[in-house]
Design an enzyme around this catalytic site. Structure first.
Site, short mmCIF file in Angstrom:
data_model
loop_
_atom_site.label_atom_id
_atom_site.label_comp_id
_atom_site.label_asym_id
_atom_site.label_seq_id
_atom_site.Cartn_x
_atom_site.Cartn_y
_atom_site.Cartn_z
N LYS A 1 -9.61 7.16 6.06
CA LYS A 1 -8.78 7.61 7.18
C LYS A 1 -7.40 7.99 6.67
O LYS A 1 -6.66 7.14 6.17
CB LYS A 1 -8.63 6.50 8.22
CG LYS A 1 -7.99 7.03 9.51
CD LYS A 1 -7.56 5.93 10.45
CE LYS A 1 -6.14 5.49 10.19
NZ LYS A 1 -5.13 6.53 10.43
N GLU B 1 -0.87 -1.46 -1.21
CA GLU B 1 0.33 -0.86 -1.81
C GLU B 1 1.31 -0.65 -0.66
O GLU B 1 1.10 0.20 0.20
CB GLU B 1 -0.03 0.43 -2.51
CG GLU B 1 0.94 0.79 -3.61
CD GLU B 1 2.10 1.60 -3.08
OE1 GLU B 1 3.17 0.98 -2.85
OE2 GLU B 1 1.95 2.79 -2.87
N CYS C 1 7.70 5.62 -1.48
CA CYS C 1 7.86 4.16 -1.65
C CYS C 1 8.59 3.83 -2.94
O CYS C 1 9.12 2.73 -3.09
CB CYS C 1 6.51 3.47 -1.60
SG CYS C 1 5.32 4.18 -2.74
O1 TXE Z 1 2.93 3.08 8.48
P1 TXE Z 1 1.60 2.35 8.75
P2 TXE Z 1 3.93 3.78 9.51
C1 TXE Z 1 6.63 2.13 5.49
C2 TXE Z 1 7.93 2.77 5.88
C3 TXE Z 1 7.66 3.21 7.27
C4 TXE Z 1 6.85 2.03 7.77
C5 TXE Z 1 5.97 2.32 8.94
O2 TXE Z 1 8.98 1.84 5.87
O3 TXE Z 1 8.82 3.40 8.02
O4 TXE Z 1 6.04 1.69 6.68
O5 TXE Z 1 5.28 3.53 8.76
C6 TXE Z 1 -2.87 3.00 9.23
N1 TXE Z 1 -5.45 -1.20 10.67
N2 TXE Z 1 5.73 3.01 4.79
O6 TXE Z 1 3.99 3.08 10.82
O7 TXE Z 1 1.46 2.05 10.21
C7 TXE Z 1 -2.17 4.21 9.78
O8 TXE Z 1 -2.96 4.88 10.73
C8 TXE Z 1 -5.78 -0.26 9.79
C9 TXE Z 1 5.64 2.81 3.38
O9 TXE Z 1 3.58 5.18 9.60
O10 TXE Z 1 1.49 1.26 7.79
C10 TXE Z 1 -1.95 5.00 8.50
O11 TXE Z 1 -3.15 5.68 8.13
N3 TXE Z 1 -4.99 0.79 9.51
C11 TXE Z 1 4.57 3.56 2.79
C12 TXE Z 1 -1.64 3.91 7.48
O12 TXE Z 1 -2.19 2.71 8.04
C13 TXE Z 1 -3.81 0.88 10.14
C14 TXE Z 1 4.08 4.79 3.37
C15 TXE Z 1 -0.15 3.69 7.22
O13 TXE Z 1 0.52 3.49 8.44
C16 TXE Z 1 -3.41 -0.09 11.09
C17 TXE Z 1 4.20 4.83 4.80
C18 TXE Z 1 -4.30 -1.17 11.34
N4 TXE Z 1 -4.01 -2.13 12.22
C19 TXE Z 1 5.03 3.96 5.45
N5 TXE Z 1 -2.20 0.26 11.56
C20 TXE Z 1 4.38 3.47 1.30
N6 TXE Z 1 4.28 2.28 0.75
O14 TXE Z 1 4.25 4.47 0.63
C21 TXE Z 1 -1.84 1.41 10.94
N7 TXE Z 1 -2.83 1.80 10.09
#
Ligand code: TXE
Length: 481
Positions: A173, A248, A282
């Site tokens: 996904k 990660e 990140c």
């Molecule tokens: O990330 P999410 P978000 C950090 C960054 C950002 C914050 C939130 O600080 O502001 O995280 O970002 C999926 N079960 N990073 O809300 O929600 C979601 O659909 C399974 C750091 O956009 O963590 C997406 O595909 N999956 C980072 C993925 O998880 C779930 C990069 C990431 O989304 C889920 C991005 C669940 N319950 C944000 N909830 C890095 N480390 O590079 C969400 N997802």
């Protein structure tokens, strides 16, 4: 453009026909719909993957390698189309998508196409017992890969390529905020002759589609990149089910600058490590720590260079900083400017939303530098994940090390120095999974990649990824003396 799920090599609508809007952040407008897939869609994807697994896991390494190489080749052949799609979906400059994101997606496939042919396991002769042990490295079965929006195709392929190379079948996904290039990859996989069911891509919200992947009883490993909170939630579901987990997560990476560094190189790289991809990587060095004796000089030169960065529509060839990924993200970043000011931080550059003529509804923000004096402030402790960095001075090596490690995160760090002893001391004592010395984001795909502390568990990259996506099995054979 409306996108579909990719299941069993076919493009299909979600079973209950529910959709989400897909935004182009550079103009702030909806430009398409994506499936909001349900548990049933994930189940269909799982079944296709499970059906494909016996044959794919028994396919020779040469054949798997050939197909993955072909995918890499086809990605490069569609460089322009994919880069434009990535830029439209995410807001990043097309030039960046063309030079970094899409070539790296191809490299991910090519790297693991090669790596799988070199992957091996160990044998242990039990001397004195007339026995020999060897380790079988077997694919896990059906695995789940969930990726974020900041480097969409780059991180999506970073997970699915080793998973498939190792003989697994995948339910994946991409982020619902940036699903387009993963959708386009489906066609490429078909063209490359990837057998049906080996890769299945379901689109939708994390809380529904993502959650269904994580909670699926027969998806035995989850590789996830995203926010730390989400990672903790995923772990709480997957751990009691004894799934293999690679997480990660976020970072608050220190960029430590000593007076004895190569100043010009440091300055140019620090601009990049602060603001590449609108600071939405990140690995960005969001906490800049500067030795006191060069602090004023650095501050002056850094501000001057950052002011020269051009915030513009991502299609413009001279755009250094494109749009932020979403309205919510823009608002999050704005809220941190307010937090900084309330905490006594000084905005010495930027700090404001930008309106681009002709694209007034897009989500643009100035590259921002905040001067702080206390590492415990929220802008130094919480991941902002945008074009915002802080600067702060230190006097001694000891102080720099304490400040660098004084955060719950532990993903990467950068140090700028020409002192070998200091390089070694910091390399050993920095609490991060990656330490860059006199460089930033120089990636060799063979190296272990990942963080410690709240930045995650497990390592990806190189043979580490192939180890994650395989289960080691010990076989002990006794032979007569
Ligand atoms: O990330 P999410 P978000 C950090 C960054 C950002 C914050 C939130 O600080 O502001 O995280 O970002 C999926 N079960 N990073 O809300 O929600 C979601 O659909 C399974 C750091 O956009 O963590 C997406 O595909 N999956 C980072 C993925 O998880 C779930 C990069 C990431 O989304 C889920 C991005 C669940 N319950 C944000 N909830 C890095 N480390 O590079 C969400 N997802």
């Amino acid at each position: 453009m409306n996108i579909k799920n990719y299941i069993n090599a076919e493009f299909v609508n979600p079973i209950d026909e529910k959709y989400l809007d897909n935004y182009n952040p550079s103009i702030g407008k909806v430009y398409g719909q994506i499936p909001n897939s349900s548990k049933e869609d994930v189940e269909t994807a799982y079944r296709a993957a499970a059906k494909a697994f016996p044959k794919w896991s028994a396919t020779s390494l040469e054949e798997r390698s050939k197909i993955l190489s072909k995918i890499a080749y086809l990605i490069l052949g569609k460089l322009d189309v994919l880069a434009e799609a990535e830029s439209k979906d995410n807001g990043k400059p097309i030039s960046l998508a063309k030079s970094v994101d899409i070539p790296r997606a191809a490299s991910n496939f090519q790297f693991f196409a090669n790596a799988i042919t070199q992957f091996s396991s160990e044998a242990h002769e039990s001397v004195g017992f007339n026995a020999v042990n060897f380790t079988l490295r077997q694919p896990i079965g059906v695995v789940g890969c969930i990726s974020p929006w900041n480097l969409p195709l780059y991180l999506f392929t970073w997970k699915i390529a080793p998973a498939m190379a190792a003989g697994n079948c995948v339910v994946a996904k991409p982020s619902e905020i940036t699903p387009m290039t993963a959708f386009l990859l489906g066609e490429i996989c078909n063209e490359a002759g990837l057998p049906k069911g080996v890769l299945n891509i379901v689109h939708g919200l994390g809380t529904t589609t993502g959650q269904a992947i994580v909670a699926h009883p027969n998806i035995k490993a989850i590789s996830f990149t995203g926010g730390t909170k989400t990672g903790a939630h995923i772990a709480s579901i997957a751990a009691p089910m004894f799934k293999k987990l690679s997480l990660e997560l976020g970072g608050k990476n220190p960029n430590i600058i000593f007076a004895d560094c190569d100043y010009e190189k440091m300055l140019a790289t620090t601009v990049r490590s602060s603001f590449s991809n609108q600071g939405q990587i990140c690995l960005c060095g969001s906490r800049i720590l500067i030795e006191e004796k060069i602090y004023d000089q650095f501050k002056k030169d850094f501000i001057k260079k950052v002011k020269q960065l051009n915030v513009d529509h991502p299609s413009k060839s001279n755009s250094d900083i494109g749009a932020l990924v979403s309205k919510e993200h823009l608002e999050k970043i704005e809220s941190y400017i307010e937090i900084a000011e309330n905490e006594g931080g000084k905005i010495v550059c930027g700090g404001l939303e930008v309106t681009i003529p002709g694209f007034e509804n897009g989500y643009y923000f100035q590259p921002t530098i905040i001067e702080v004096t206390d590492n415990s402030c929220r802008v130094n402790q919480e991941e902002i994940f945008g074009p915002v960095v802080t600067i702060m001075s230190f006097k001694t090596d000891e102080e720099a090390l304490i400040l660098a490690n004084d955060t719950k995160y532990g993903l990467s760090s950068t140090i700028w120095t020409n002192n070998l002893n200091r390089t070694m001391q910091f390399s050993k004592q920095l609490q991060t999974g990656i330490v860059w010395v006199n460089t930033w984001m120089l990636r060799d795909l063979r190296t272990p990649f990942g963080g410690i502390k709240d930045s995650g568990v497990g390592r990806e990259g190189g043979f580490e990824a192939l180890r994650f996506f395989t289960e080691p099995k010990n076989v002990c054979i006794k032979f007569p003396s």
